[in-house]
Design a protein around this motif. Sequence first.
Motif, PDB file in Angstrom:
ATOM      1  N   ASP A   3       0.779  -1.454  -0.161  1.00 17.24           N
ATOM      2  CA  ASP A   3       0.087   0.271   0.248  1.00 17.24           C
ATOM      3  C   ASP A   3       0.860   1.340   0.128  1.00 17.24           C
ATOM      4  O   ASP A   3       1.457   1.228   0.933  1.00 17.24           O
ATOM      5  N   TRP A   4       0.919   2.087  -0.983  1.00 13.64           N
ATOM      6  CA  TRP A   4       2.837   3.142  -1.529  1.00 13.64           C
ATOM      7  C   TRP A   4       1.473   4.369  -0.997  1.00 13.64           C
ATOM      8  O   TRP A   4       0.399   4.789  -2.265  1.00 13.64           O
ATOM      9  N   ALA A   5       2.244   4.633  -0.752  1.00 11.42           N
ATOM     10  CA  ALA A   5       1.650   6.651  -0.803  1.00 11.42           C
ATOM     11  C   ALA A   5       2.960   7.067  -1.209  1.00 11.42           C
ATOM     12  O   ALA A   5       4.178   7.160   0.422  1.00 11.42           O
ATOM     13  N   TYR A   6       3.331   8.495  -1.479  1.00 10.35           N
ATOM     14  CA  TYR A   6       4.154   9.190  -1.735  1.00 10.35           C
ATOM     15  C   TYR A   6       3.848   9.859  -1.769  1.00 10.35           C
ATOM     16  O   TYR A   6       3.238  10.548  -2.026  1.00 10.35           O
ATOM     17  N   GLU A   7       4.846  11.112  -1.060  1.00 12.26           N
ATOM     18  CA  GLU A   7       5.011  12.793  -1.343  1.00 12.26           C
ATOM     19  C   GLU A   7       6.243  13.300  -1.254  1.00 12.26           C
ATOM     20  O   GLU A   7       7.154  12.211  -1.307  1.00 12.26           O
ATOM     21  N   ASN A   8       6.547  14.082  -1.830  1.00  8.79           N
ATOM     22  CA  ASN A   8       7.597  14.821  -2.146  1.00  8.79           C
ATOM     23  C   ASN A   8       7.291  16.988  -2.483  1.00  8.79           C
ATOM     24  O   ASN A   8       7.677  16.817  -2.852  1.00  8.79           O
ATOM     25  N   LYS A   9       7.069  16.692  -0.543  1.00 10.43           N
ATOM     26  CA  LYS A   9       6.951  18.099  -0.059  1.00 10.43           C
ATOM     27  C   LYS A   9       8.365  18.151  -0.138  1.00 10.43           C
ATOM     28  O   LYS A   9       8.511  19.536  -0.664  1.00 10.43           O
ATOM     29  N   ASN A  10       8.961  18.411   0.603  1.00  7.94           N
ATOM     30  CA  ASN A  10      10.694  17.580   0.511  1.00  7.94           C
ATOM     31  C   ASN A  10      11.527  18.573  -0.530  1.00  7.94           C
ATOM     32  O   ASN A  10      12.061  19.519  -0.906  1.00  7.94           O
ATOM     33  N   ILE A  11      11.034  17.427  -1.656  1.00  7.22           N
ATOM     34  CA  ILE A  11      12.224  17.605  -2.758  1.00  7.22           C
ATOM     35  C   ILE A  11      11.304  19.021  -3.447  1.00  7.22           C
ATOM     36  O   ILE A  11      12.135  19.968  -3.925  1.00  7.22           O
ATOM     37  N   ASN A  12      10.084  19.687  -3.550  1.00  9.69           N
ATOM     38  CA  ASN A  12       9.718  20.562  -4.292  1.00  9.69           C
ATOM     39  C   ASN A  12      10.206  22.059  -3.400  1.00  9.69           C
ATOM     40  O   ASN A  12      10.689  22.829  -4.297  1.00  9.69           O
ATOM     41  N   LYS A  13      10.238  22.105  -1.892  1.00  8.54           N
ATOM     42  CA  LYS A  13      11.057  22.543  -1.134  1.00  8.54           C
ATOM     43  C   LYS A  13      12.226  22.687  -1.236  1.00  8.54           C
ATOM     44  O   LYS A  13      12.877  24.051  -1.660  1.00  8.54           O
ATOM     45  N   VAL A  14      12.985  22.114  -1.841  1.00 11.17           N
ATOM     46  CA  VAL A  14      15.040  22.081  -2.388  1.00 11.17           C
ATOM     47  C   VAL A  14      14.901  22.323  -3.435  1.00 11.17           C
ATOM     48  O   VAL A  14      15.497  23.024  -3.681  1.00 11.17           O
ATOM     49  N   PHE A  15      13.848  21.913  -5.158  1.00 13.96           N
ATOM     50  CA  PHE A  15      14.317  21.982  -6.232  1.00 13.96           C
ATOM     51  C   PHE A  15      13.825  24.250  -5.822  1.00 13.96           C
ATOM     52  O   PHE A  15      14.243  24.252  -6.805  1.00 13.96           O
ATOM     53  N   ASN A  16      12.979  24.427  -5.300  1.00 21.56           N
ATOM     54  CA  ASN A  16      12.780  26.061  -5.263  1.00 21.56           C
ATOM     55  C   ASN A  16      13.594  26.025  -4.769  1.00 21.56           C
ATOM     56  O   ASN A  16      14.146  27.586  -5.381  1.00 21.56           O
ATOM     57  N   ARG A  17      14.763  25.709  -4.720  1.00 28.24           N
ATOM     58  CA  ARG A  17      15.698  26.667  -3.616  1.00 28.24           C
ATOM     59  C   ARG A  17      16.729  27.030  -4.385  1.00 28.24           C
ATOM     60  O   ARG A  17      17.648  27.461  -4.031  1.00 28.24           O
ATOM     61  N   MET A  18      17.227  25.938  -5.651  1.00 31.86           N
ATOM     62  CA  MET A  18      17.649  25.774  -6.579  1.00 31.86           C
ATOM     63  C   MET A  18      18.550  27.021  -7.129  1.00 31.86           C
ATOM     64  O   MET A  18      17.358  27.214  -7.946  1.00 31.86           O
ATOM     65  N   SER A  19      19.530  27.192  -7.647  1.00 29.45           N
ATOM     66  CA  SER A  19      19.743  27.266  -8.253  1.00 29.45           C
ATOM     67  C   SER A  19      19.833  26.648 -10.216  1.00 29.45           C
ATOM     68  O   SER A  19      19.657  25.877 -10.041  1.00 29.45           O
ATOM     69  N   PRO A  20      19.856  27.630 -11.035  1.00 30.63           N
ATOM     70  CA  PRO A  20      19.550  27.081 -12.257  1.00 30.63           C
ATOM     71  C   PRO A  20      20.785  25.999 -12.909  1.00 30.63           C
ATOM     72  O   PRO A  20      20.777  25.402 -13.798  1.00 30.63           O
ATOM     73  N   GLU A  21      22.332  26.414 -11.697  1.00 32.04           N
ATOM     74  CA  GLU A  21      23.507  25.673 -12.356  1.00 32.04           C
ATOM     75  C   GLU A  21      22.878  24.094 -11.318  1.00 32.04           C
ATOM     76  O   GLU A  21      23.387  22.727 -11.791  1.00 32.04           O
ATOM     77  N   GLU A  22      22.833  24.335 -10.142  1.00 33.04           N
ATOM     78  CA  GLU A  22      22.816  23.029  -9.675  1.00 33.04           C
ATOM     79  C   GLU A  22      21.201  22.158  -9.946  1.00 33.04           C
ATOM     80  O   GLU A  22      21.412  20.722 -10.006  1.00 33.04           O
ATOM     81  N   ILE A  23      19.882  22.863 -10.018  1.00 34.56           N
ATOM     82  CA  ILE A  23      18.939  22.027 -11.190  1.00 34.56           C
ATOM     83  C   ILE A  23      19.647  21.182 -12.828  1.00 34.56           C
ATOM     84  O   ILE A  23      19.491  20.040 -12.949  1.00 34.56           O
TER      85      ILE A  23
END
Length: 71
Positions: A11-31
């Motif tokens: 019974d799988w449930a996936y969340e992506n709350k933290n990755i979205n926060k990290v992604f929004n703080r990354m520079s274009p180079e890091e992305i």
Amino acid sequence: MATFDFFYDGDWAYENKNINKVFNRMSPEEIAEFECDVRMIKWKEYLVDYLMGTTIWVLNENQVAPSLRYD
């Protein structure tokens, strides 16, 4: 196949709350370097490689038909 029961019956449930926060703080180079946007995954290539790996490592097959390769 009993080998995959755990994955099929889970019974799988996936969340992506933290990755979205990290992604929004990354520079274009890091992305560009870390490529963590799943919308950019080439799904056909990914699934072909996944199935080939499953065939080789889980089913213990030594080779995969060349016709399964993506262009």
